[in-house]
Each structure stands twice: as C-alpha cells, then as structure tokens.
Design a protein around this motif. Structure first.
Motif, short mmCIF file in Angstrom:
data_model
loop_
_atom_site.label_atom_id
_atom_site.label_comp_id
_atom_site.label_asym_id
_atom_site.label_seq_id
_atom_site.Cartn_x
_atom_site.Cartn_y
_atom_site.Cartn_z
N VAL A 13 0.84 -1.20 0.00
CA VAL A 13 0.00 0.00 0.00
C VAL A 13 0.88 1.26 0.00
O VAL A 13 0.60 2.24 -0.70
CB VAL A 13 -0.95 0.00 1.21
CG1 VAL A 13 -1.64 1.36 1.36
CG2 VAL A 13 -1.99 -1.10 1.07
N PHE A 16 2.14 1.91 -3.50
CA PHE A 16 1.11 2.52 -4.33
C PHE A 16 0.90 3.99 -3.96
O PHE A 16 0.68 4.84 -4.83
CB PHE A 16 -0.21 1.77 -4.20
CG PHE A 16 -0.30 0.54 -5.07
CD1 PHE A 16 -0.09 0.61 -6.43
CD2 PHE A 16 -0.64 -0.69 -4.52
CE1 PHE A 16 -0.19 -0.50 -7.24
CE2 PHE A 16 -0.74 -1.82 -5.32
CZ PHE A 16 -0.52 -1.73 -6.68
N LYS A 65 -6.41 3.91 -5.97
CA LYS A 65 -7.45 3.31 -5.13
C LYS A 65 -7.29 1.81 -5.13
O LYS A 65 -7.43 1.15 -6.17
CB LYS A 65 -8.84 3.68 -5.65
CG LYS A 65 -9.98 3.13 -4.78
CD LYS A 65 -11.34 3.55 -5.31
CE LYS A 65 -12.46 3.00 -4.43
NZ LYS A 65 -13.80 3.40 -4.95
N ILE A 66 -6.97 1.26 -3.98
CA ILE A 66 -6.84 -0.20 -3.86
C ILE A 66 -8.22 -0.78 -3.57
O ILE A 66 -8.81 -0.50 -2.53
CB ILE A 66 -5.83 -0.57 -2.77
CG1 ILE A 66 -4.46 0.01 -3.13
CG2 ILE A 66 -5.74 -2.08 -2.62
CD1 ILE A 66 -3.43 -0.19 -2.06
N ALA A 69 -7.12 -6.30 -1.60
CA ALA A 69 -5.73 -6.67 -1.31
C ALA A 69 -5.72 -7.93 -0.46
O ALA A 69 -6.41 -8.01 0.56
CB ALA A 69 -5.02 -5.53 -0.59
N THR A 78 -3.15 -7.63 -5.54
CA THR A 78 -4.07 -6.52 -5.39
C THR A 78 -4.86 -6.28 -6.67
O THR A 78 -4.43 -6.61 -7.76
CB THR A 78 -3.30 -5.22 -5.04
OG1 THR A 78 -2.37 -4.93 -6.08
CG2 THR A 78 -2.57 -5.35 -3.72
N ALA A 80 -6.69 -2.87 -8.24
CA ALA A 80 -6.67 -1.44 -7.97
C ALA A 80 -7.00 -0.65 -9.22
O ALA A 80 -7.11 -1.19 -10.33
CB ALA A 80 -5.30 -1.04 -7.43
#
Length: 255
Positions: A13, A16, A65-66, A69, A78, A80
């Motif tokens: 995260v 990203f 925007k994930i 996960a 993931t 996204a």
C-alpha cells in the motif's frame, strides 16, 4: 475500502501511495535496494527503474485506489485503479522477502461501462471470508483452468446458472458465459492457456495469472474468482496483449 493490513500488505500500500503522490522515495521505501526485478516488460529493473517510471508520469498527484488486497504466503496480490498515463484498472502481484519487495508482476486495462447485467469491473465484495477454505478454493480454481478453460469443457463448477461477471464481455450466468465461448469459436477466435504461472488465494478469493493467446496474439490472463461453498460465483478479469519484444526494457519475461 477498509483493509485489515498485514505488514506485507501495508508495505505494498505504501508503494502505491508513493506512485499516486509521485513520490519516488515513498514508492521505493519497501523495495529491496539491489534485488528488485519487474515483469512489466515496459519498465526497468531496480529502484532506479521505479524512480524512472514515476518521473515519466503526469506531474499531478493522482491517488491509487486499492479495491482489494490479499496475501498468500510471500505474495501480496491486489486489484486497484489509478491514473497511469490515463485511467487504468490493474492486477498486481508482489513477492516479498523479509519485509522487502523483491519481485513484481502486473496487468492493466482501460475501464469500460457496466456490462449488460449492470456490473462494473470494480464492483462486488472486497473482503475475504472463509479463510479456512483457501487451499481448497485454490485447488478448485486450478482444476477449473486445467480441465475447463484449456480443453473447453465445463463440468459442474457452478451452482446452477449463478455466476456474476464483472467483465465487459457479457452478462451474468453460466449460460451466457458458454454462449460467448461458442460465439467466439464460430468466429474463429480461439483463446488458449499455455502456462499457469500463479494460483494465489486468501479465503474465498483466488487469483490466476497465466500466459496464453487470444485470436493468435500472445497475451496474459489475470482472473480473480470468488468461490462459495466450493462453487465459482463471481469473476473479475484482465486480458492483456504482450508487447513486441523490441519494446521491452527488461528480459525477465512477462510471467
């Protein structure tokens, strides 16, 4: 999306977030300083390759925007969406060793309108459940790929006609899925799976990443399935053509 983070998911995260913030130091915070390799053929290896990629992105911040996960052993995978030279949806697989990202695979596609059943490419459940069934569900999906997708035969992997699809290529239901396969075959459009590289899962979610071809063009398939009571009930997917090798910036192979 609220994510119950394990430490490795949190590291992904953070990566990203660095991409979205156009912050190369944040993006590479948890990448191994010397051993990181990418299987995106258009990217360069190593931390310098990540920084180079960020340098080429549009300068404005654009948060990633994930959507989902999950973690399976040393792998985090993931689903996204974000702005990478235009809005994209993507699946990513990361391998971590001792808290550092050492390897990366991905596939992306442009967003499309809702399909004929009204489902988007991003909708549906986001949290894994039935964690005790992970290995069983992975086995079911591998069997589905090996005995259904490859030979083209559909055994009883579904609960009646209940099958929710989040791709743009048709509506819900097994009958609609089979009708599409038949229509493609009648047009001479053949899809083929040559090698299954990954079957990764957490609870009821299972991701398959495979190499193959569609209509004679080399491609990769990333398919995320949700399994309920040992039946396939939901699907998200990306099929991406493999760029010609004269455009590759590394020799690691796309999968």
């Amino acid at each position: 999306m609220t994510i119950t983070m394990t430490s490795d998911i949190e590291r992904v995260v953070t990566m990203f977030q660095g991409f979205g913030d156009r912050d190369p130091h944040l993006a590479t915070k948890h990448i191994h300083p010397t051993s990181y390799i990418t299987h995106n053929p258009l990217a360069f290896d190593g931390i310098e390759g990540v920084k180079r990629f960020i340098d080429h992105l549009p300068g404005e911040k654009s948060p990633v925007k994930i959507l989902r996960a999950f973690q399976d052993g040393p792998y985090v995978f993931t689903h996204a969406e974000g702005d990478f030279f235009g809005q994209k949806l993507f699946f990513d697989i990361f391998k971590l060793e001792e808290g550092q990202i050492v390897e990366h695979w991905d596939s992306s596609t442009e967003p499309t309108p809702p399909n004929e059943s009204g489902h988007t490419q991003t909708g549906g459940p986001i949290e894994a459940k039935d964690l005790h069934a992970t290995e069983k569900n992975k086995s079911i999906i591998r069997d589905f790929y090996e005995s259904v997708v490859v030979p083209g035969k559909i055994p009883e992997y579904f609960a009646g006609d209940h099958f929710i699809r989040h791709d743009a290529n048709g509506g819900d239901g097994v009958a609609a899925f089979m009708a599409r396969l038949k229509a493609l075959a009648q047009k001479g459009i053949v899809f083929q799976i040559d090698e299954i590289k990954f079957v990764l899962g957490q609870g009821d979610f299972v991701l398959v990443a495979a190499k193959g071809s569609l209509a004679g063009e080399s491609c990769v398939y990333y398919d995320l399935y949700r399994v309920d009571n040992e039946k396939i009930v939901e699907h998200w997917g990306i099929t991406e053509n493999v760029p010609s090798q004269d455009k590759w910036n590394n020799k690691n192979g796309i999968l």
